[in-house]
Design a protein around this motif. Structure first.
Motif, PDB file in Angstrom:
ATOM      1  N   SER A   8      -5.923  53.355  48.588  1.00  0.00           N
ATOM      2  CA  SER A   8      -6.165  51.976  48.194  1.00  0.00           C
ATOM      3  C   SER A   8      -5.213  51.046  48.928  1.00  0.00           C
ATOM      4  N   THR A   9      -5.718  49.870  49.280  1.00  0.00           N
ATOM      5  CA  THR A   9      -4.834  48.822  49.804  1.00  0.00           C
ATOM      6  C   THR A   9      -4.130  48.099  48.654  1.00  0.00           C
ATOM      7  N   LEU A  10      -4.534  48.391  47.424  1.00  0.00           N
ATOM      8  CA  LEU A  10      -3.886  47.821  46.242  1.00  0.00           C
ATOM      9  C   LEU A  10      -2.931  48.857  45.674  1.00  0.00           C
ATOM     10  N   TYR A  11      -1.696  48.836  46.164  1.00  0.00           N
ATOM     11  CA  TYR A  11      -0.706  49.803  45.692  1.00  0.00           C
ATOM     12  C   TYR A  11       0.678  49.208  45.898  1.00  0.00           C
ATOM     13  N   PRO A  12       1.586  49.399  44.944  1.00  0.00           N
ATOM     14  CA  PRO A  12       2.917  48.795  45.063  1.00  0.00           C
ATOM     15  C   PRO A  12       3.728  49.403  46.217  1.00  0.00           C
ATOM     16  N   SER A  13       4.747  48.670  46.609  1.00  0.00           N
ATOM     17  CA  SER A  13       5.713  49.162  47.599  1.00  0.00           C
ATOM     18  C   SER A  13       7.075  48.606  47.239  1.00  0.00           C
ATOM     19  N   ALA A  14       8.090  49.048  47.957  1.00  0.00           N
ATOM     20  CA  ALA A  14       9.436  48.532  47.718  1.00  0.00           C
ATOM     21  C   ALA A  14       9.502  47.036  47.951  1.00  0.00           C
ATOM     22  N   VAL A  15       8.651  46.526  48.831  1.00  0.00           N
ATOM     23  CA  VAL A  15       8.650  45.100  49.169  1.00  0.00           C
ATOM     24  C   VAL A  15       7.781  44.303  48.208  1.00  0.00           C
ATOM     25  N   MET A  16       6.695  44.909  47.746  1.00  0.00           N
ATOM     26  CA  MET A  16       5.758  44.236  46.835  1.00  0.00           C
ATOM     27  C   MET A  16       5.567  45.123  45.599  1.00  0.00           C
ATOM     28  N   PRO A  17       6.540  45.171  44.713  1.00  0.00           N
ATOM     29  CA  PRO A  17       6.537  46.151  43.622  1.00  0.00           C
ATOM     30  C   PRO A  17       5.468  45.935  42.558  1.00  0.00           C
ATOM     31  N   SER A  18       4.855  44.759  42.503  1.00  0.00           N
ATOM     32  CA  SER A  18       3.814  44.506  41.504  1.00  0.00           C
ATOM     33  C   SER A  18       2.412  44.531  42.093  1.00  0.00           C
ATOM     34  N   HIS A  19       2.308  44.707  43.402  1.00  0.00           N
ATOM     35  CA  HIS A  19       1.018  44.675  44.078  1.00  0.00           C
ATOM     36  C   HIS A  19       0.196  45.909  43.681  1.00  0.00           C
ATOM     37  N   GLY A  20      -0.918  45.699  42.973  1.00  0.00           N
ATOM     38  CA  GLY A  20      -1.754  46.833  42.585  1.00  0.00           C
ATOM     39  C   GLY A  20      -1.078  47.827  41.667  1.00  0.00           C
ATOM     40  N   ILE A  21      -0.176  47.357  40.825  1.00  0.00           N
ATOM     41  CA  ILE A  21       0.589  48.285  39.979  1.00  0.00           C
ATOM     42  C   ILE A  21      -0.321  49.040  39.013  1.00  0.00           C
ATOM     43  N   PHE A  22      -1.483  48.471  38.710  1.00  0.00           N
ATOM     44  CA  PHE A  22      -2.423  49.132  37.810  1.00  0.00           C
ATOM     45  C   PHE A  22      -2.979  50.415  38.417  1.00  0.00           C
ATOM     46  N   VAL A  23      -3.086  50.481  39.745  1.00  0.00           N
ATOM     47  CA  VAL A  23      -3.523  51.719  40.400  1.00  0.00           C
ATOM     48  C   VAL A  23      -2.428  52.776  40.281  1.00  0.00           C
ATOM     49  N   GLU A  24      -1.200  52.382  40.559  1.00  0.00           N
ATOM     50  CA  GLU A  24      -0.086  53.309  40.463  1.00  0.00           C
ATOM     51  C   GLU A  24       0.095  53.813  39.034  1.00  0.00           C
ATOM     52  N   THR A  25      -0.015  52.926  38.064  1.00  0.00           N
ATOM     53  CA  THR A  25       0.198  53.322  36.667  1.00  0.00           C
ATOM     54  C   THR A  25      -0.812  54.369  36.240  1.00  0.00           C
ATOM     55  N   ARG A  26      -2.082  54.163  36.559  1.00  0.00           N
ATOM     56  CA  ARG A  26      -3.089  55.147  36.176  1.00  0.00           C
ATOM     57  C   ARG A  26      -2.830  56.484  36.847  1.00  0.00           C
ATOM     58  N   LEU A  27      -2.456  56.446  38.130  1.00  0.00           N
ATOM     59  CA  LEU A  27      -2.191  57.680  38.853  1.00  0.00           C
ATOM     60  C   LEU A  27      -0.974  58.403  38.283  1.00  0.00           C
ATOM     61  N   ARG A  28       0.064  57.669  37.928  1.00  0.00           N
ATOM     62  CA  ARG A  28       1.257  58.307  37.353  1.00  0.00           C
ATOM     63  C   ARG A  28       0.910  59.069  36.079  1.00  0.00           C
ATOM     64  N   HIS A  29       0.093  58.486  35.228  1.00  0.00           N
ATOM     65  CA  HIS A  29      -0.299  59.175  33.999  1.00  0.00           C
ATOM     66  C   HIS A  29      -1.167  60.380  34.298  1.00  0.00           C
ATOM     67  N   LEU A  30      -2.017  60.284  35.309  1.00  0.00           N
ATOM     68  CA  LEU A  30      -2.855  61.415  35.681  1.00  0.00           C
ATOM     69  C   LEU A  30      -2.002  62.578  36.189  1.00  0.00           C
ATOM     70  N   VAL A  31      -1.049  62.289  37.068  1.00  0.00           N
ATOM     71  CA  VAL A  31      -0.176  63.331  37.610  1.00  0.00           C
ATOM     72  C   VAL A  31       0.698  63.927  36.514  1.00  0.00           C
ATOM     73  N   ALA A  32       1.100  63.094  35.549  1.00  0.00           N
ATOM     74  CA  ALA A  32       1.942  63.575  34.455  1.00  0.00           C
ATOM     75  C   ALA A  32       1.229  64.604  33.586  1.00  0.00           C
ATOM     76  N   SER A  33      -0.090  64.696  33.699  1.00  0.00           N
ATOM     77  CA  SER A  33      -0.836  65.711  32.944  1.00  0.00           C
ATOM     78  C   SER A  33      -0.479  67.120  33.396  1.00  0.00           C
TER      79      SER A  33
END
Length: 400
Positions: free
Chosen positions: A7-32
């Motif tokens: 996804s082009t919507l994903y946070p980075s060190a420079v833009m930490p809130s950019h697409g954070i909803f994609v990262e959050t969902r993925l973090r919970h999925l990986v945490a499974s």
């Protein structure tokens, strides 16, 4: 199961809130514990770094590789061509993604499935790459990729082709599924998996401390409007409502190109003394805003599943929201808040008056939010991905 999240919507060190909803969902999925993922999050190529170049200066400063929350992320560059960017972006993005995916494979990072987010151009490009690599792909639709971009003929054609060729699609609300199906997608291939909320990060504790930290006056009813300062978010309607709400103050959390116009509007209406611009607020600090204010207002013209609504409710704060797209699916009970009778400044004012006339029990608002943990969404993704892989001839994953 090994995913390649794209996804082009994903946070980075420079833009930490950019697409954070994609990262959050993925973090919970990986945490499974049932999924591994690498992330390819391309950014547009731009030659100059620095704040004076706005968002593109931040893209230029984005690191090529980084690790966030235990996930490995690469940010390869793709060309976004001036004036023809909307039409060309799927192709330049696909070329960049294919090169990066093949590099990962050569280095031992093969994967089972492409997990793509945002239908255009990302999902369209992901389908092209999936076909080239003979991999299944699931695309998640998130909002304007379905309720805005298909107004343009060429993107609409490519979105429908991608929907037909993808193995499955996810939408974050039922309204987006209905629209995707209306465009011509196969309803049997579309599953609704709404976003959740981090109930640990967003909680109601420390209200008085939060109000003191924000410098909120005792006895003053305070609204918060949270989101990028762009026209679609409707911050100007919330400012306009203050002219009808003389005893109400407003905090605006966000940054963007409309800030100057919003400040001028507040001055023109004579409400500038009651409006405070907080600038961009990190997600971890947003809790203080939600907890300290009396109500969150979201006056957007378009939303898929607005995370800010659940974040506020998890902090015990009711909401006043525009009645658009997936928002009625979030603001579904009295405890959640009020839907605006019209998406106007007067409609905002009326919804706020209703909240003030019938104050919500903040504990009840929190209890409402607690039904939206990430657990069901995570399990829904696992089940869907297993079905896709089993249908592709990997029966060992059917009962994994």
């Amino acid at each position: 199961m090994k995913l390649l999240t794209f996804s082009t919507l994903y946070p980075s060190a420079v833009m930490p809130s950019h697409g954070i909803f994609v990262e959050t969902r993925l973090r919970h999925l990986v945490a499974s514990g049932q999924v591994q993922s690498r992330v390819v999050a391309p950014v547009p190529w731009f030659p100059f770094k620095g704040d004076r170049f706005g968002e593109y200066g931040k893209f230029a400063a984005t690191p090529a590789r980084e690790h966030r929350h235990g996930l490995e992320i690469t940010h390869p560059r793709f060309l976004r061509l001036p004036k023809v960017g909307m039409s060309s972006a799927p192709y330049t993005l696909a070329w960049t993604f294919l090169r990066e995916a093949r590099r990962l494979q050569r280095e031992g990072g093969d994967f089972d499935l492409i997990d793509a987010h945002y239908f255009y151009p990302d999902g369209v490009a992901a389908v092209m790459v999936a076909r080239a690599l003979n991999k299944p792909v699931v695309i998640t639709a998130r909002g304007t990729d379905i309720n805005l971009i298909p107004q343009y003929d060429f993107p609409r054609k490519l979105i429908l082709q991608a929907a037909q060729r993808a193995n499955a699609q996810i939408t974050v609300c039922a309204a987006l599924k209905d629209e995707l199906v209306a465009l011509g997608a196969d309803a049997s291939k579309v599953q609704v998996l709404r976003n959740g909320v981090d109930l640990t990060l967003f909680h109601p504790g420390g209200r008085e401390e939060a109000r003191q930290s924000l410098g909120l006056a005792a006895g003053r009813f305070t609204l918060a409007s949270v989101g990028h300062l762009i026209e679609r978010k409707g911050h100007e309607l919330v400012i306009g409502a203050l002219a009808e709400l003389p005893e109400v103050d407003l905090l605006i959390a966000g940054a963007g190109p409309e800030e100057g116009a919003l400040r001028r509007l507040a001055a023109t209406l004579g409400v500038q003394a009651r409006v405070r611009f907080l600038g961009a607020v990190p997600q971890a600090r947003l809790r203080e805003v939600y907890v300290g204010c009396d109500a969150l207002v979201l006056a957007s013209s378009r939303e898929g599943w607005a995370n800010v609504l659940l974040e506020a409710m998890a902090c015990g704060t009711p909401v006043a929201a525009s009645n658009v797209w997936g928002t009625p699916e979030v603001v579904a009970t009295h405890d959640a808040g009020e839907l605006m009778p019209a998406r106007t400044a007067t409609g905002v004012a009326e919804a706020v008056r209703r909240l003030r006339a019938a104050p919500r029990d903040r504990a009840a608002t929190r209890r409402y939010a607690e039904q939206f943990s990430w657990d069901a969404t995570t399990q829904g993704q696992l089940d869907l991905f297993h079905r896709v892989l089993a249908a592709r001839g990997k029966p060992e994953l059917r009962h994994a």
